[in-house]
Design a protein around this motif. Structure first.
Motif, PDB file in Angstrom:
ATOM      1  N   ILE A  23      -3.174  14.121  -9.942  1.00  0.00           N
ATOM      2  CA  ILE A  23      -3.941  12.972 -10.790  1.00  0.00           C
ATOM      3  C   ILE A  23      -3.364  12.261 -11.650  1.00  0.00           C
ATOM      4  O   ILE A  23      -3.637  10.740 -11.709  1.00  0.00           O
ATOM      5  N   VAL A  24      -2.340  12.674 -12.310  1.00  0.00           N
ATOM      6  CA  VAL A  24      -1.440  11.871 -13.104  1.00  0.00           C
ATOM      7  C   VAL A  24      -0.768  10.806 -12.658  1.00  0.00           C
ATOM      8  O   VAL A  24      -0.696   9.500 -13.013  1.00  0.00           O
ATOM      9  N   THR A  25      -0.314  11.025 -11.014  1.00  0.00           N
ATOM     10  CA  THR A  25       0.386  10.178 -10.514  1.00  0.00           C
ATOM     11  C   THR A  25      -0.390   8.884 -10.236  1.00  0.00           C
ATOM     12  O   THR A  25       0.080   7.880 -10.032  1.00  0.00           O
ATOM     13  N   ALA A  26      -1.811   9.368  -9.507  1.00  0.00           N
ATOM     14  CA  ALA A  26      -2.614   8.523  -9.324  1.00  0.00           C
ATOM     15  C   ALA A  26      -3.112   7.367 -10.435  1.00  0.00           C
ATOM     16  O   ALA A  26      -3.022   6.023 -10.402  1.00  0.00           O
ATOM     17  N   ILE A  27      -3.297   8.049 -11.616  1.00  0.00           N
ATOM     18  CA  ILE A  27      -3.880   7.244 -12.703  1.00  0.00           C
ATOM     19  C   ILE A  27      -2.580   6.378 -13.170  1.00  0.00           C
ATOM     20  O   ILE A  27      -2.657   5.271 -13.440  1.00  0.00           O
ATOM     21  N   ALA A  28      -1.381   6.684 -13.063  1.00  0.00           N
ATOM     22  CA  ALA A  28      -0.281   6.187 -13.727  1.00  0.00           C
ATOM     23  C   ALA A  28       0.152   4.828 -12.468  1.00  0.00           C
ATOM     24  O   ALA A  28       0.412   3.684 -13.070  1.00  0.00           O
ATOM     25  N   ASN A  33       0.241  -0.640 -11.126  1.00  0.00           N
ATOM     26  CA  ASN A  33      -0.473  -1.730 -10.308  1.00  0.00           C
ATOM     27  C   ASN A  33      -1.186  -2.652 -11.146  1.00  0.00           C
ATOM     28  O   ASN A  33      -1.125  -4.163 -10.867  1.00  0.00           O
ATOM     29  N   HIS A  34      -2.191  -2.407 -11.881  1.00  0.00           N
ATOM     30  CA  HIS A  34      -2.965  -3.272 -12.726  1.00  0.00           C
ATOM     31  C   HIS A  34      -2.312  -4.015 -13.712  1.00  0.00           C
ATOM     32  O   HIS A  34      -2.458  -5.209 -13.953  1.00  0.00           O
ATOM     33  N   GLY A  35      -1.028  -3.445 -14.306  1.00  0.00           N
ATOM     34  CA  GLY A  35      -0.017  -4.183 -15.113  1.00  0.00           C
ATOM     35  C   GLY A  35       0.700  -5.191 -14.392  1.00  0.00           C
ATOM     36  O   GLY A  35       0.948  -6.427 -15.057  1.00  0.00           O
ATOM     37  N   ILE A  36       0.875  -5.058 -13.207  1.00  0.00           N
ATOM     38  CA  ILE A  36       1.674  -6.174 -12.351  1.00  0.00           C
ATOM     39  C   ILE A  36       0.935  -7.073 -11.848  1.00  0.00           C
ATOM     40  O   ILE A  36       1.400  -8.467 -11.939  1.00  0.00           O
ATOM     41  N   GLN A  37      -0.490  -6.771 -11.426  1.00  0.00           N
ATOM     42  CA  GLN A  37      -1.397  -7.980 -10.950  1.00  0.00           C
ATOM     43  C   GLN A  37      -1.750  -8.821 -12.158  1.00  0.00           C
ATOM     44  O   GLN A  37      -2.082 -10.137 -12.013  1.00  0.00           O
ATOM     45  N   ILE A  55       6.900  -7.197 -16.435  1.00  0.00           N
ATOM     46  CA  ILE A  55       5.257  -6.572 -16.385  1.00  0.00           C
ATOM     47  C   ILE A  55       4.936  -6.440 -17.675  1.00  0.00           C
ATOM     48  O   ILE A  55       5.491  -5.911 -18.572  1.00  0.00           O
ATOM     49  N   TYR A  56       3.720  -7.002 -17.947  1.00  0.00           N
ATOM     50  CA  TYR A  56       3.101  -7.094 -19.326  1.00  0.00           C
ATOM     51  C   TYR A  56       1.734  -6.494 -19.029  1.00  0.00           C
ATOM     52  O   TYR A  56       0.812  -6.730 -18.492  1.00  0.00           O
ATOM     53  N   PHE A  57       1.520  -5.208 -19.804  1.00  0.00           N
ATOM     54  CA  PHE A  57       0.401  -4.460 -19.815  1.00  0.00           C
ATOM     55  C   PHE A  57      -0.646  -4.807 -20.630  1.00  0.00           C
ATOM     56  O   PHE A  57      -0.556  -5.018 -21.888  1.00  0.00           O
ATOM     57  N   PRO A  58      -1.875  -5.442 -20.243  1.00  0.00           N
ATOM     58  CA  PRO A  58      -2.902  -5.921 -20.839  1.00  0.00           C
ATOM     59  C   PRO A  58      -3.425  -4.783 -21.812  1.00  0.00           C
ATOM     60  O   PRO A  58      -4.234  -5.230 -22.763  1.00  0.00           O
ATOM     61  N   MET A  59      -3.427  -3.662 -21.341  1.00  0.00           N
ATOM     62  CA  MET A  59      -4.112  -2.660 -22.334  1.00  0.00           C
ATOM     63  C   MET A  59      -2.903  -2.069 -23.047  1.00  0.00           C
ATOM     64  O   MET A  59      -1.885  -1.960 -22.926  1.00  0.00           O
ATOM     65  N   GLY A  60      -3.415  -1.706 -24.123  1.00  0.00           N
ATOM     66  CA  GLY A  60      -2.640  -0.683 -25.135  1.00  0.00           C
ATOM     67  C   GLY A  60      -1.854  -1.672 -25.940  1.00  0.00           C
ATOM     68  O   GLY A  60      -2.067  -2.686 -26.270  1.00  0.00           O
ATOM     69  N   ASN A  61      -0.598  -1.170 -26.459  1.00  0.00           N
ATOM     70  CA  ASN A  61       0.319  -1.871 -27.267  1.00  0.00           C
ATOM     71  C   ASN A  61       1.664  -2.174 -26.601  1.00  0.00           C
ATOM     72  O   ASN A  61       1.643  -1.752 -25.441  1.00  0.00           O
ATOM     73  N   VAL A  66       6.282   1.609 -21.404  1.00  0.00           N
ATOM     74  CA  VAL A  66       7.379   2.606 -20.991  1.00  0.00           C
ATOM     75  C   VAL A  66       6.632   3.951 -20.557  1.00  0.00           C
ATOM     76  O   VAL A  66       7.223   4.850 -20.098  1.00  0.00           O
ATOM     77  N   PHE A  67       5.468   4.310 -21.530  1.00  0.00           N
ATOM     78  CA  PHE A  67       5.021   5.436 -21.153  1.00  0.00           C
ATOM     79  C   PHE A  67       4.042   5.708 -19.782  1.00  0.00           C
ATOM     80  O   PHE A  67       4.234   6.535 -19.419  1.00  0.00           O
ATOM     81  N   ILE A  68       3.770   4.744 -19.230  1.00  0.00           N
ATOM     82  CA  ILE A  68       3.296   4.409 -18.070  1.00  0.00           C
ATOM     83  C   ILE A  68       4.381   4.611 -16.851  1.00  0.00           C
ATOM     84  O   ILE A  68       4.244   5.455 -16.007  1.00  0.00           O
ATOM     85  N   LEU A  69       5.625   4.228 -17.304  1.00  0.00           N
ATOM     86  CA  LEU A  69       6.662   4.344 -16.196  1.00  0.00           C
ATOM     87  C   LEU A  69       7.061   5.823 -16.327  1.00  0.00           C
ATOM     88  O   LEU A  69       7.295   6.494 -15.441  1.00  0.00           O
TER      89      LEU A  69
END
Length: 116
Positions: A23-28, A33-37, A55-61, A66-69
Motif C-alpha cells: 500500500i505504501v509503495t502504491a501511494i508513493a 507519477n503525479h508530480g512528474i506529470q 520534479i516539482y510536487f504541486p501538493m505539500g511543501n 524528498v519524503f515521497i522518494l
C-alpha cells in the motif's frame, strides 16, 4: 527447534507487513507519477530556482518530494524484505533467521527515514 505457533505468528505478521508495504509503495508511486506529470505545467509559472529541479510536487511543501522518494524506496525494500522473510520463515534455520533479522532492520531503518 521452534513450535508451529511461532512460525504461524511470524508468517501472519510478515503477510500483514507485505500488504502494508504494498500500500505504501502504491501511494508513493502514484504521488511520484503525479508530480512528474504535473511538473511542467505547474513549475513554469514559478521563480527560476524552482524551475531547476526536474520534479516539482504541486501538493505539500518543498520537502514533500524528498519524503515521497524515501517512502518509495522504503516501500520497495520493505516489500522485498517481507517476501524474503516469508521464505526464510518457511525454511526456519538459524542462519536464514539471522539474514531475515538483518534485512528487516534495514527495512525498519528506511521506514523511519521515510517518516521524517
Amino acid at each position: 527447534m521452534a513450535t508451529g505457533g511461532q512460525k504461524s505468528v511470524a508468517s501472519i505478521l510478515l503477510v500483514l507487513n507485505l500488504v502494508l508495504y504494498f500500500i505504501v509503495t502504491a501511494i508513493a508511486s502514484w504521488a511520484m507519477n503525479h508530480g512528474i506529470q504535473r511538473s511542467r505545467e505547474t513549475a513554469s509559472n514559478l521563480s527560476p530556482p524552482v524551475q531547476l529541479f526536474p520534479i516539482y510536487f504541486p501538493m505539500g511543501n518543498a520537502a514533500t518530494g524528498v519524503f515521497i522518494l524515501f517512502s518509495l524506496i522504503a516501500g520497495v525494500v520493505g516489500f522485498t524484505t517481507s517476501l524474503t522473510g516469508l521464505q526464510n520463515v518457511s525454511s526456519w534455520r538459524v542462519p536464514s533467521l539471522y539474514a531475515a533479522a538483518t534485512s528487516s532492520l534495514t527495512s525498519w531503518a528506511l521506514t523511519l527515514l521515510a517518516m521524517g
